[in-house]
Design a protein around this motif. Sequence first.
Motif, PDB file in Angstrom:
ATOM      1  N   ILE A   1       0.602  -1.009   0.124  1.00  0.00           N
ATOM      2  CA  ILE A   1      -0.255   0.283  -0.069  1.00  0.00           C
ATOM      3  C   ILE A   1       0.822   1.319  -0.208  1.00  0.00           C
ATOM      4  O   ILE A   1       0.374   1.899  -0.619  1.00  0.00           O
ATOM      5  CB  ILE A   1      -0.555  -0.021   1.017  1.00  0.00           C
ATOM      6  CG1 ILE A   1      -2.090  -1.077   1.497  1.00  0.00           C
ATOM      7  CG2 ILE A   1      -2.156   1.235   1.023  1.00  0.00           C
ATOM      8  CD1 ILE A   1      -2.638  -1.181   2.679  1.00  0.00           C
ATOM      9  N   ALA A   2       2.145   1.193   0.902  1.00  0.00           N
ATOM     10  CA  ALA A   2       2.609   2.377   1.203  1.00  0.00           C
ATOM     11  C   ALA A   2       3.684   3.018  -0.168  1.00  0.00           C
ATOM     12  O   ALA A   2       3.638   3.915  -0.833  1.00  0.00           O
ATOM     13  CB  ALA A   2       3.394   2.332   2.234  1.00  0.00           C
ATOM     14  N   LEU A   3       4.090   1.703  -1.156  1.00  0.00           N
ATOM     15  CA  LEU A   3       5.096   2.089  -2.359  1.00  0.00           C
ATOM     16  C   LEU A   3       4.519   2.749  -2.697  1.00  0.00           C
ATOM     17  O   LEU A   3       4.825   3.588  -3.674  1.00  0.00           O
ATOM     18  CB  LEU A   3       5.828   0.468  -3.359  1.00  0.00           C
ATOM     19  CG  LEU A   3       6.370   0.612  -3.518  1.00  0.00           C
ATOM     20  CD1 LEU A   3       7.600   1.477  -2.815  1.00  0.00           C
ATOM     21  CD2 LEU A   3       7.386  -0.911  -3.845  1.00  0.00           C
ATOM     22  N   PRO A   4       2.795   2.338  -3.540  1.00  0.00           N
ATOM     23  CA  PRO A   4       2.821   3.064  -5.006  1.00  0.00           C
ATOM     24  C   PRO A   4       2.030   4.489  -3.839  1.00  0.00           C
ATOM     25  O   PRO A   4       2.249   5.358  -4.713  1.00  0.00           O
ATOM     26  CB  PRO A   4       0.943   2.152  -4.812  1.00  0.00           C
ATOM     27  CG  PRO A   4       1.353   1.182  -4.377  1.00  0.00           C
ATOM     28  CD  PRO A   4       1.981   1.293  -2.937  1.00  0.00           C
ATOM     29  N   ILE A   5       1.705   4.502  -2.750  1.00  0.00           N
ATOM     30  CA  ILE A   5       1.710   6.120  -2.698  1.00  0.00           C
ATOM     31  C   ILE A   5       3.279   7.051  -2.344  1.00  0.00           C
ATOM     32  O   ILE A   5       2.547   8.581  -2.997  1.00  0.00           O
ATOM     33  CB  ILE A   5       0.609   5.948  -1.225  1.00  0.00           C
ATOM     34  CG1 ILE A   5      -0.183   5.393  -1.602  1.00  0.00           C
ATOM     35  CG2 ILE A   5       0.539   7.565  -1.037  1.00  0.00           C
ATOM     36  CD1 ILE A   5      -0.646   4.978   0.193  1.00  0.00           C
ATOM     37  N   ALA A   6       3.937   6.135  -2.339  1.00  0.00           N
ATOM     38  CA  ALA A   6       4.863   7.642  -2.171  1.00  0.00           C
ATOM     39  C   ALA A   6       5.780   7.101  -3.553  1.00  0.00           C
ATOM     40  O   ALA A   6       6.395   8.193  -3.953  1.00  0.00           O
ATOM     41  CB  ALA A   6       5.763   6.440  -1.410  1.00  0.00           C
ATOM     42  N   GLY A   7       5.192   6.361  -4.245  1.00  0.00           N
ATOM     43  CA  GLY A   7       5.693   6.026  -6.080  1.00  0.00           C
ATOM     44  C   GLY A   7       4.644   7.991  -6.536  1.00  0.00           C
ATOM     45  O   GLY A   7       5.491   8.505  -7.264  1.00  0.00           O
ATOM     46  N   ALA A   8       3.939   7.671  -6.140  1.00  0.00           N
ATOM     47  CA  ALA A   8       2.646   8.771  -6.410  1.00  0.00           C
ATOM     48  C   ALA A   8       3.668  10.386  -5.965  1.00  0.00           C
ATOM     49  O   ALA A   8       3.344  11.085  -6.909  1.00  0.00           O
ATOM     50  CB  ALA A   8       1.111   8.939  -6.471  1.00  0.00           C
ATOM     51  N   LEU A   9       3.220   9.862  -5.190  1.00  0.00           N
ATOM     52  CA  LEU A   9       4.490  11.291  -4.465  1.00  0.00           C
ATOM     53  C   LEU A   9       5.777  11.682  -4.765  1.00  0.00           C
ATOM     54  O   LEU A   9       5.739  13.136  -4.857  1.00  0.00           O
ATOM     55  CB  LEU A   9       4.226  11.661  -2.645  1.00  0.00           C
ATOM     56  CG  LEU A   9       3.458  11.619  -2.282  1.00  0.00           C
ATOM     57  CD1 LEU A   9       3.609  11.098  -0.368  1.00  0.00           C
ATOM     58  CD2 LEU A   9       2.668  12.485  -2.113  1.00  0.00           C
ATOM     59  N   ALA A  10       6.708  10.824  -5.449  1.00  0.00           N
ATOM     60  CA  ALA A  10       7.565  11.281  -5.780  1.00  0.00           C
ATOM     61  C   ALA A  10       7.166  11.365  -7.261  1.00  0.00           C
ATOM     62  O   ALA A  10       8.470  12.674  -7.614  1.00  0.00           O
ATOM     63  CB  ALA A  10       8.402   9.939  -5.577  1.00  0.00           C
ATOM     64  N   ALA A  11       6.726  11.349  -8.389  1.00  0.00           N
ATOM     65  CA  ALA A  11       6.270  11.186  -9.525  1.00  0.00           C
ATOM     66  C   ALA A  11       5.490  13.030  -9.230  1.00  0.00           C
ATOM     67  O   ALA A  11       6.231  13.780  -9.986  1.00  0.00           O
ATOM     68  CB  ALA A  11       5.441  10.821 -10.303  1.00  0.00           C
ATOM     69  N   THR A  12       4.850  13.076  -8.314  1.00  0.00           N
ATOM     70  CA  THR A  12       4.258  13.922  -8.230  1.00  0.00           C
ATOM     71  C   THR A  12       5.546  15.248  -8.483  1.00  0.00           C
ATOM     72  O   THR A  12       5.139  16.867  -8.366  1.00  0.00           O
ATOM     73  CB  THR A  12       3.167  14.272  -7.446  1.00  0.00           C
ATOM     74  OG1 THR A  12       2.202  13.656  -7.399  1.00  0.00           O
ATOM     75  CG2 THR A  12       2.325  16.275  -7.097  1.00  0.00           C
ATOM     76  N   ASP A  13       6.397  14.829  -7.338  1.00  0.00           N
ATOM     77  CA  ASP A  13       7.375  16.245  -6.432  1.00  0.00           C
ATOM     78  C   ASP A  13       8.283  16.595  -8.086  1.00  0.00           C
ATOM     79  O   ASP A  13       9.149  17.267  -8.691  1.00  0.00           O
ATOM     80  CB  ASP A  13       8.463  15.700  -5.832  1.00  0.00           C
ATOM     81  CG  ASP A  13       9.636  16.200  -5.636  1.00  0.00           C
ATOM     82  OD1 ASP A  13       8.981  17.407  -5.128  1.00  0.00           O
ATOM     83  OD2 ASP A  13      10.573  16.058  -5.941  1.00  0.00           O
ATOM     84  N   ARG A  14       8.644  14.713  -8.700  1.00  0.00           N
ATOM     85  CA  ARG A  14       9.359  15.035 -10.035  1.00  0.00           C
ATOM     86  C   ARG A  14       8.860  15.889 -11.191  1.00  0.00           C
ATOM     87  O   ARG A  14       9.287  16.340 -11.944  1.00  0.00           O
ATOM     88  CB  ARG A  14       9.851  14.291 -10.565  1.00  0.00           C
ATOM     89  CG  ARG A  14      10.428  13.297 -10.016  1.00  0.00           C
ATOM     90  CD  ARG A  14      11.659  11.814 -10.633  1.00  0.00           C
ATOM     91  NE  ARG A  14      12.015  12.201 -11.539  1.00  0.00           N
ATOM     92  CZ  ARG A  14      13.454  12.721 -11.330  1.00  0.00           C
ATOM     93  NH1 ARG A  14      13.711  13.029 -10.256  1.00  0.00           N
ATOM     94  NH2 ARG A  14      14.382  12.556 -12.617  1.00  0.00           N
ATOM     95  N   ALA A  15       7.177  16.337 -10.927  1.00  0.00           N
ATOM     96  CA  ALA A  15       6.834  16.668 -11.989  1.00  0.00           C
ATOM     97  C   ALA A  15       6.079  18.005 -11.811  1.00  0.00           C
ATOM     98  O   ALA A  15       6.412  19.380 -12.928  1.00  0.00           O
ATOM     99  CB  ALA A  15       5.037  15.854 -12.780  1.00  0.00           C
ATOM    100  N   LEU A  16       6.853  18.695 -10.464  1.00  0.00           N
ATOM    101  CA  LEU A  16       6.799  19.434 -10.251  1.00  0.00           C
ATOM    102  C   LEU A  16       8.124  20.841 -10.543  1.00  0.00           C
ATOM    103  O   LEU A  16       8.055  22.186 -10.834  1.00  0.00           O
ATOM    104  CB  LEU A  16       6.122  20.216  -8.845  1.00  0.00           C
ATOM    105  CG  LEU A  16       5.087  19.675  -8.048  1.00  0.00           C
ATOM    106  CD1 LEU A  16       4.863  19.775  -6.471  1.00  0.00           C
ATOM    107  CD2 LEU A  16       3.738  20.644  -8.863  1.00  0.00           C
ATOM    108  N   ARG A  17       8.812  19.650 -10.429  1.00  0.00           N
ATOM    109  CA  ARG A  17      10.300  20.192 -11.135  1.00  0.00           C
ATOM    110  C   ARG A  17      10.722  19.818 -12.510  1.00  0.00           C
ATOM    111  O   ARG A  17      11.783  20.315 -12.868  1.00  0.00           O
ATOM    112  CB  ARG A  17      11.789  19.941 -10.065  1.00  0.00           C
ATOM    113  CG  ARG A  17      11.039  20.123  -8.183  1.00  0.00           C
ATOM    114  CD  ARG A  17      12.191  19.477  -7.932  1.00  0.00           C
ATOM    115  NE  ARG A  17      12.427  17.912  -7.181  1.00  0.00           N
ATOM    116  CZ  ARG A  17      13.150  17.199  -8.113  1.00  0.00           C
ATOM    117  NH1 ARG A  17      14.766  17.381  -8.554  1.00  0.00           N
ATOM    118  NH2 ARG A  17      13.012  15.680  -7.767  1.00  0.00           N
ATOM    119  N   LEU A  18       9.558  19.538 -13.594  1.00  0.00           N
ATOM    120  CA  LEU A  18      10.152  19.684 -14.951  1.00  0.00           C
ATOM    121  C   LEU A  18      10.496  18.888 -14.812  1.00  0.00           C
ATOM    122  O   LEU A  18      11.646  18.747 -15.967  1.00  0.00           O
ATOM    123  CB  LEU A  18       9.985  20.637 -15.457  1.00  0.00           C
ATOM    124  CG  LEU A  18       8.555  21.224 -16.012  1.00  0.00           C
ATOM    125  CD1 LEU A  18       7.741  22.151 -14.728  1.00  0.00           C
ATOM    126  CD2 LEU A  18       9.174  22.088 -16.732  1.00  0.00           C
TER     127      LEU A  18
END
Length: 213
Positions: free
Chosen positions: A189-206
């Motif tokens: 459960i935690a890994l997909p959530i952490a992955g989504a947060l990590a992907a969002t952070d990278r998107a915010l930094r383009l």
Amino acid sequence: MFTKYRRRWQLSKAKPGDGSPLQRYRLWQLLSRSLFALELADPSGHRQIFEVDVRHLRDSSSSKRPAALYRDGVQTHQGNLPVAFPVPGGVIEVATTQYGVKRMHYIGDDGHEQVLRPDPRSLEGRRARFDRRYPRTSAVIGAVGLVVLLMGLAVSLSLATEHITRIEVVAQHLGTFTSPIRLPAWANIALPIAGALAATDRALRLKSTWMAD
């Protein structure tokens, strides 16, 4: 050659704008809107402000296009994503993923690339400000996010390989593979959530990657 045809296709998606004024960025639009700006000079040397407004909740079926280009606050072009908007001396390429903006670059006719400046009130602008104020902490967050994405990729590939080799035809020719990775229930459960947060952070930094997509 591929880049040339992709650029031509993206430019064809840019349609004339309706001349409407650019709306001010509001706090409640943090999760649904991205706004970037770039100052360019026209052939006469006059400086103009170009802004790209992206509405994440819109798609090709919406009555209004998800991306629009504004010159000095007036809409000149709009289009479905991904799209390339013509501007003096080049184009602005715009693309998104499910996690945010993937590309917001000015590409000059000479090949020079420049990332547009995010609106300081947007999530991208706030993330950029955090990066300037706390560069070390920002770098650690980025590194941790990359590790999380790599872990998620490793788990996904391992499980996918196991499932594929369970197919009878594949098993007969290649044998079976048992994934060595077995995560506890909480980690699944935690890994997909952490992955989504990590992907969002990278998107915010383009800095979105194919792993985040």
